[in-house]
Design a protein around this motif. Structure first.
Motif, PDB file in Angstrom:
ATOM      1  N   ILE A 179       0.858  -1.188   0.000  1.00 26.70           N
ATOM      2  CA  ILE A 179       0.000   0.000   0.000  1.00 26.70           C
ATOM      3  C   ILE A 179       0.888   1.230   0.000  1.00 26.70           C
ATOM      4  O   ILE A 179       1.843   1.302   0.766  1.00 26.70           O
ATOM      5  CB  ILE A 179      -0.928   0.000   1.225  1.00 26.70           C
ATOM      6  CG1 ILE A 179      -2.125  -0.908   0.946  1.00 26.70           C
ATOM      7  CG2 ILE A 179      -1.405   1.400   1.551  1.00 26.70           C
ATOM      8  CD1 ILE A 179      -3.205  -0.826   1.967  1.00 26.70           C
ATOM      9  N   GLU A 180       0.599   2.146  -0.888  1.00 25.38           N
ATOM     10  CA  GLU A 180       1.355   3.396  -0.905  1.00 25.38           C
ATOM     11  C   GLU A 180       0.422   4.546  -0.562  1.00 25.38           C
ATOM     12  O   GLU A 180      -0.603   4.721  -1.196  1.00 25.38           O
ATOM     13  CB  GLU A 180       1.992   3.622  -2.279  1.00 25.38           C
ATOM     14  CG  GLU A 180       3.130   2.660  -2.581  1.00 25.38           C
ATOM     15  CD  GLU A 180       4.132   2.518  -1.437  1.00 25.38           C
ATOM     16  OE1 GLU A 180       4.433   3.546  -0.791  1.00 25.38           O
ATOM     17  OE2 GLU A 180       4.594   1.390  -1.183  1.00 25.38           O
ATOM     18  N   ARG A 203      -3.369   3.891  -1.512  1.00 23.21           N
ATOM     19  CA  ARG A 203      -3.390   3.501  -2.925  1.00 23.21           C
ATOM     20  C   ARG A 203      -2.725   2.145  -3.063  1.00 23.21           C
ATOM     21  O   ARG A 203      -1.741   1.852  -2.394  1.00 23.21           O
ATOM     22  CB  ARG A 203      -2.623   4.506  -3.784  1.00 23.21           C
ATOM     23  CG  ARG A 203      -3.307   5.848  -3.921  1.00 23.21           C
ATOM     24  CD  ARG A 203      -4.463   5.803  -4.903  1.00 23.21           C
ATOM     25  NE  ARG A 203      -5.118   7.104  -5.029  1.00 23.21           N
ATOM     26  CZ  ARG A 203      -6.083   7.552  -4.227  1.00 23.21           C
ATOM     27  NH1 ARG A 203      -6.499   6.812  -3.218  1.00 23.21           N
ATOM     28  NH2 ARG A 203      -6.627   8.726  -4.421  1.00 23.21           N
ATOM     29  N   THR A 204      -3.278   1.308  -3.970  1.00 22.17           N
ATOM     30  CA  THR A 204      -2.713  -0.030  -4.144  1.00 22.17           C
ATOM     31  C   THR A 204      -2.075  -0.157  -5.512  1.00 22.17           C
ATOM     32  O   THR A 204      -2.496   0.487  -6.464  1.00 22.17           O
ATOM     33  CB  THR A 204      -3.814  -1.099  -4.068  1.00 22.17           C
ATOM     34  OG1 THR A 204      -4.840  -0.735  -4.996  1.00 22.17           O
ATOM     35  CG2 THR A 204      -4.391  -1.179  -2.683  1.00 22.17           C
ATOM     36  N   PHE A 210      -8.495  -4.767  -7.373  1.00 23.71           N
ATOM     37  CA  PHE A 210      -8.959  -3.677  -6.523  1.00 23.71           C
ATOM     38  C   PHE A 210      -8.692  -2.343  -7.207  1.00 23.71           C
ATOM     39  O   PHE A 210      -7.647  -1.743  -7.000  1.00 23.71           O
ATOM     40  CB  PHE A 210      -8.248  -3.726  -5.166  1.00 23.71           C
ATOM     41  CG  PHE A 210      -8.296  -5.092  -4.536  1.00 23.71           C
ATOM     42  CD1 PHE A 210      -9.513  -5.641  -4.142  1.00 23.71           C
ATOM     43  CD2 PHE A 210      -7.139  -5.838  -4.358  1.00 23.71           C
ATOM     44  CE1 PHE A 210      -9.569  -6.908  -3.572  1.00 23.71           C
ATOM     45  CE2 PHE A 210      -7.181  -7.104  -3.788  1.00 23.71           C
ATOM     46  CZ  PHE A 210      -8.400  -7.629  -3.393  1.00 23.71           C
ATOM     47  N   PRO A 211      -9.643  -1.894  -8.017  1.00 27.14           N
ATOM     48  CA  PRO A 211      -9.439  -0.648  -8.748  1.00 27.14           C
ATOM     49  C   PRO A 211      -9.278   0.555  -7.816  1.00 27.14           C
ATOM     50  O   PRO A 211      -8.589   1.507  -8.150  1.00 27.14           O
ATOM     51  CB  PRO A 211     -10.706  -0.500  -9.602  1.00 27.14           C
ATOM     52  CG  PRO A 211     -11.621  -1.597  -9.216  1.00 27.14           C
ATOM     53  CD  PRO A 211     -10.898  -2.575  -8.361  1.00 27.14           C
ATOM     54  N   GLY A 212      -9.883   0.501  -6.659  1.00 26.08           N
ATOM     55  CA  GLY A 212      -9.730   1.608  -5.715  1.00 26.08           C
ATOM     56  C   GLY A 212      -9.790   1.120  -4.289  1.00 26.08           C
ATOM     57  O   GLY A 212     -10.093  -0.048  -4.038  1.00 26.08           O
ATOM     58  N   PRO A 213      -9.500   2.016  -3.340  1.00 29.32           N
ATOM     59  CA  PRO A 213      -9.518   1.617  -1.924  1.00 29.32           C
ATOM     60  C   PRO A 213     -10.892   1.119  -1.460  1.00 29.32           C
ATOM     61  O   PRO A 213     -10.965   0.238  -0.606  1.00 29.32           O
ATOM     62  CB  PRO A 213      -9.116   2.885  -1.180  1.00 29.32           C
ATOM     63  CG  PRO A 213      -9.042   3.979  -2.182  1.00 29.32           C
ATOM     64  CD  PRO A 213      -9.038   3.383  -3.542  1.00 29.32           C
ATOM     65  N   MET A 214     -11.955   1.640  -2.039  1.00 30.71           N
ATOM     66  CA  MET A 214     -13.301   1.192  -1.659  1.00 30.71           C
ATOM     67  C   MET A 214     -13.450  -0.318  -1.834  1.00 30.71           C
ATOM     68  O   MET A 214     -13.866  -1.022  -0.915  1.00 30.71           O
ATOM     69  CB  MET A 214     -14.353   1.874  -2.557  1.00 30.71           C
ATOM     70  CG  MET A 214     -14.900   3.150  -2.020  1.00 30.71           C
ATOM     71  SD  MET A 214     -15.988   2.842  -0.631  1.00 30.71           S
ATOM     72  CE  MET A 214     -17.547   2.648  -1.509  1.00 30.71           C
ATOM     73  N   GLU A 215     -13.103  -0.784  -3.030  1.00 31.08           N
ATOM     74  CA  GLU A 215     -13.224  -2.206  -3.351  1.00 31.08           C
ATOM     75  C   GLU A 215     -12.328  -3.027  -2.427  1.00 31.08           C
ATOM     76  O   GLU A 215     -12.714  -4.086  -1.942  1.00 31.08           O
ATOM     77  CB  GLU A 215     -12.822  -2.476  -4.802  1.00 31.08           C
ATOM     78  CG  GLU A 215     -13.783  -1.928  -5.847  1.00 31.08           C
ATOM     79  CD  GLU A 215     -13.546  -0.451  -6.161  1.00 31.08           C
ATOM     80  OE1 GLU A 215     -12.650   0.174  -5.533  1.00 31.08           O
ATOM     81  OE2 GLU A 215     -14.254   0.086  -7.032  1.00 31.08           O
TER      82      GLU A 215
END
Ligand code: G
Ligand code: MN
Length: 404
Positions: A179-180, A203-204, A210-215
């Protein structure tokens, strides 16, 4: 060469190859819901048999690994002879392989069948995979039983494959700490444009699953890994945050559910802060409600503990989603972060203006500061400033970025 000939070939090489390596199995089975029951007819299955055999042949056409396929009533088993190697690696490989092809098959067959019969739903294709080592003293019969049982168990629920792949990606992400953090400025509207603090956002690198942190966070919650992921994001946020000036705040997102976790221990955060010459006075925990808080009592207890050490609390996404007035009343935050959905076009929408105005009144009475999120246009900034909002955040003022 057709599939059956391939299978025969597979069986002869099998006999010669005298049990070494692994047996891989892909299991496919259509499940019909009440709505798709009409499809589970003899003609459906007949077409599916033809389709699957044709596609399997196309895929495996020149593969040395392919051994054959077998129907058990309408369930399909595709077997493969895998080379010697680590069980985990072979399973990973087979997962990727099966996912790639069967996902396409499901869509393609649904389309072919659906367009012909005008039925909207034909059910779900359940897919499972299994790998079993050959030659571990088990008889052929037992190995077959083992690998088929494993594949069926794996494929029992729809989306089992996808879940396994996502789980693998998540385990890797947590294990390798992939994770950055990026940081978005929060600007003070009272003193001319001064940066009050930064919100850390995770951010991954893995955008496939996982397109975004939500997912990412949603899936971690499903898998019971919220705590590990949240802790990783928190540690990374503090790690990457170098140049905080005196008095500047670092806003860190924390899911409310974490606070209900009896294992949640704040001590680790403190020692990490000290390593970076930061103190709890630099940190604001942004509480997000992804689902409604069940037990305010325990959340309050944890927050009180944090507060006594000097941390501050913000409630995130106010005016959206699960965010509730109850949590404002119960948790007594230091900041309310008003959601982008309220701020967007606030200069054009009277209703939004009324809502923000009301929140400002309420916050003032409780000694809470307001942060307006998602400012993208000058007009929005002018409006929230005019209404007396203390702090603002959004693309107009600064995009999330890494400290370099
Ligand atoms: O729920 P929370 O407020 O923590 O969500 C922050 C998210 O909003 C981040 O993914 C961030 O990139 C995004 N974001 C921040 N500022 C803006 C903005 O001005 N417009 C839009 N569309 N998104 C924003
Ligand atoms: Mn936030």
């Amino acid at each position: 060469m057709n599939v059956r000939q391939l299978r025969e070939l597979g069986q002869t090489t099998d006999a010669e190859n005298e049990c070494s390596g692994h047996l891989g199995m892909i299991y496919l089975s259509w499940h019909h819901t009440a709505a798709s029951q009409r499809s589970s007819t003899a003609s459906f299955q007949e077409r599916w048999h033809q389709f699957a055999e044709r596609e399997a042949e196309a895929v495996f056409h020149s593969s040395m690994l392919y051994e054959g396929l077998q129907w058990m009533q309408d369930d399909l088993f595709i077997h493969m002879r895998l080379p010697a190697g680590s069980q985990v690696q072979l399973e990973e490989w087979l997962l990727d392989f099966a996912h790639k092809h069967t996902e396409a098959w499901e869509q393609q067959f649904a389309q072919e069948w659906g367009s012909e019969k005008e039925s909207l739903s034909i059910g779900k294709l359940h897919v499972g995979v299994a790998v079993v080592e050959v030659g571990a003293g088990l008889s052929d019969g037992l190995i077959w039983y083992e690998v088929m049982k494993k594949a069926i168990l794996h494929g029992q629920s729809a989306g089992a494959m996808k879940r396994s792949l996502m789980r693998r990606a998540l385990d890797r992400l947590i294990g390798e700490r992939l994770i950055e953090p990026v940081y978005q400025p929060i600007v003070s509207l009272h003193s001319q444009g001064e940066i009050f603090g930064y919100e850390a956002l995770a951010r991954t690198a893995d955008r496939t699953w996982f397109p975004g942190p939500m997912e990412l966070f949603q899936f971690a919650e499903q898998e019971g890994l919220t705590y590990s992921l949240d802790r990783l994001a928190r540690e990374k946020a503090i790690d990457g945050c170098i140049p905080l000036r005196q008095g500047q705040k670092l806003f860190i997102n924390v899911m409310a559910q974490i606070m209900e976790d009896p294992d949640f221990s704040p001590g680790q955060t403190l020692s990490l802060l000290e390593q970076h010459r930061l103190s709890p006075h630099n940190v604001v925990f942004e509480i997000t409600e992804r689902s409604s808080i069940a037990d305010f009592g325990s959340v309050k207890k944890v927050l009180e503990h944090y507060r006594s050490q000097g941390y501050q609390i913000a409630i995130d996404d106010v005016g959206a989603g699960y965010s509730s007035l109850q949590s404002i009343i119960e948790l007594r935050p230091d900041y309310l972060k008003v959601d982008r959905s309220i701020i967007q076009n606030i200069d054009l929408d009277e209703m939004k203006e009324h809502i923000l105005y009301t929140l400002i009144q309420l916050a003032a009475k409780m000694g809470i500061a307001i942060i307006a999120e998602g400012i993208e246009r000058e007009e929005e900034l002018a409006k929230v400033r005019e209404l007396g909002v203390a702090y603002a955040q959004g693309y107009l003022l600064g995009r999330p970025a890494a400290f370099l």
